[in-house]
Scaffold this active site. Structure first.
Site, PDB file in Angstrom:
ATOM      1  N   SER A 148      -2.255  -0.157   7.147  1.00 60.77           N
ATOM      2  CA  SER A 148      -1.801  -1.230   7.254  1.00 60.77           C
ATOM      3  C   SER A 148      -2.371  -2.386   6.203  1.00 60.77           C
ATOM      4  CB  SER A 148      -2.220  -1.743   8.574  1.00 60.77           C
ATOM      5  OG  SER A 148      -2.081  -3.078   8.894  1.00 60.77           O
ATOM      6  N   GLN A 164       6.532 -15.517  12.538  1.00 59.82           N
ATOM      7  CA  GLN A 164       5.947 -14.429  13.254  1.00 59.82           C
ATOM      8  C   GLN A 164       4.764 -14.636  13.535  1.00 59.82           C
ATOM      9  OE1 GLN A 164       7.476 -11.572  10.155  1.00 59.82           O
ATOM     10  NE2 GLN A 164       5.825 -10.411  11.004  1.00 59.82           N
ATOM     11  N   GLY A 218       8.931   1.055   8.874  1.00 61.43           N
ATOM     12  CA  GLY A 218       7.818   1.972   9.213  1.00 61.43           C
ATOM     13  C   GLY A 218       7.791   2.149  10.776  1.00 61.43           C
ATOM     14  N   LYS A 219       7.494   3.614  11.207  1.00 61.41           N
ATOM     15  CA  LYS A 219       7.427   3.694  12.690  1.00 61.41           C
ATOM     16  C   LYS A 219       5.872   3.354  13.268  1.00 61.41           C
ATOM     17  CE  LYS A 219       9.149   8.071  14.149  1.00 61.41           C
ATOM     18  NZ  LYS A 219       9.457   9.507  14.017  1.00 61.41           N
ATOM     19  N   LYS A 220       5.170   2.856  12.430  1.00 62.92           N
ATOM     20  CA  LYS A 220       3.827   2.376  12.927  1.00 62.92           C
ATOM     21  C   LYS A 220       4.091   1.088  13.684  1.00 62.92           C
ATOM     22  CE  LYS A 220       0.839  -0.212  10.593  1.00 62.92           C
ATOM     23  NZ  LYS A 220       0.573  -1.391  11.469  1.00 62.92           N
ATOM     24  N   HIS A 246       0.898  -1.142  -0.123  1.00 64.80           N
ATOM     25  CA  HIS A 246       0.106  -0.292  -0.118  1.00 64.80           C
ATOM     26  C   HIS A 246       0.977   1.092  -0.035  1.00 64.80           C
ATOM     27  CE1 HIS A 246       0.992  -0.154   4.368  1.00 64.80           C
ATOM     28  NE2 HIS A 246       0.609  -1.110   4.554  1.00 64.80           N
ATOM     29  N   HIS A 248       4.002   1.366   1.985  1.00 61.71           N
ATOM     30  CA  HIS A 248       5.354   0.661   1.392  1.00 61.71           C
ATOM     31  C   HIS A 248       5.709   1.523   0.453  1.00 61.71           C
ATOM     32  CE1 HIS A 248       2.982  -3.133   2.762  1.00 61.71           C
ATOM     33  NE2 HIS A 248       4.048  -3.059   3.537  1.00 61.71           N
TER      34      HIS A 248
END
Ligand code: PAF
Length: 273
Positions: free
Chosen positions: A182, A58, A144-146, A31, A34
């Site tokens: 996300s 994960q 990403g900081k998310k 998205h 990215h």
């Protein structure tokens, strides 16, 4: 764009180039978030490598590994249009063997917050990121900081394992209403998307409280809970940039994090203050 499936072939190819490499590891369903990582990597490196790999280690048992969005053709097209030079698209058997050496997340910071709701998740993330960094050997790797806790743990791994790569944090991208982008947003119905906006609203409220000099963590969390209700909140936390929980916000050194469940989808967001 050249597409590689096998780790050693990609590693040999990239080693021979002797250029600066920007690397964006992803799990696909690409998205605009990215794309912002790819754009930054293109500005700062001679070539850009993207990996797309839905990493099984994960995901915990019962999580969404099987239903995680997979869009091979669309993702390849997106990478091509974004000017990616190399795409790494392996299968699980190309990356993992049986009876493997694994990376362990740190006992404290790997098992709080997201690590408490998903115990073992970060060991899987660190293991695959270690493998991917060793295959690509990038100059810069973009995250990403998310996923703030993931970013912190990867930064710690690189430092503590004396790895030779620069980790570059990239700002969270949001849609026009403020929802952090996300791949899991794909799971949300229209009604759930509206409900999910409570998450950025709660973070906005926390920011305005801090601007008004309210630093008490308990007070801020209570105000955030009121906005998030009736969502199921997995955690709200205020930590410093080393991910040590705080009782008073330290401006310039704090991260406020939320995880909430909307329908059956868990969503993360945070703000760095
Ligand atoms: O953030 C992600 O998409 C994944 O956790 C990562 C870093 C690609 C590792 O699988």
């Amino acid at each position: 764009m050249r597409v590689f499936q096998f780790p050693n072939a990609l590693r040999d190819e990239l080693r021979a180039l002797h250029v600066s490499i920007g690397f964006i590891p992803t799990m696909g369903a690409l998205h605009s978030g990215h794309l912002s990582l790819i754009k930054k990597a293109k500005e700062e490196n001679e070539i850009v490598v993207v990996s797309i790999f839905v990493n099984p280690t994960q995901f915990l048992k019962g999580e969404d590994l099987e239903k995680y969005p997979r869009r091979e053709q669309a993702d390849k097209r997106v990478c091509e249009l974004a000017g990616v030079d190399y795409l790494f698209y392996p299968n699980a058997e190309d990356v993992y063997e049986k009876d493997e050496v694994r990376v362990c997340a740190p006992n404290v910071r790997g098992y709080i917050l997201e690590g408490a709701t998903r115990p073992g998740h970060f060991s899987g993330v660190l293991t695959v990121v270690m493998k991917l960094l060793n295959i690509v050997n990038p100059t810069n790797a973009y995250f990403g900081k998310k996923d703030a806790q993931q970013l912190k743990l990867i930064t710690l791994m690189v430092k503590q394992m004396f790895m030779d790569v620069n980790i570059v944090p990239v700002e969270t991208m949001r849609d026009s209403l403020g929802l952090a982008l996300s791949s899991r947003n794909d799971y949300l119905s229209a009604h759930e998307r509206t409900e999910a906006l409570k998450i950025p609203s709660a973070l906005k409220k926390a920011t305005s409280l801090v601007i008004a000099k309210e630093y008490d963590v308990e007070t801020i969390i209570k105000e955030m809970e009121a906005i998030l209700a009736p969502l199921e909140v997995s955690y709200i936390a205020i930590v410093n940039r080393e991910f040590v929980p705080l009782t008073k916000v330290e401006t310039g050194n704090s991260v406020i994090l939320v995880e909430a469940v909307v329908g059956v989808t868990w969503l993360l967001d945070n703000i760095w203050l």
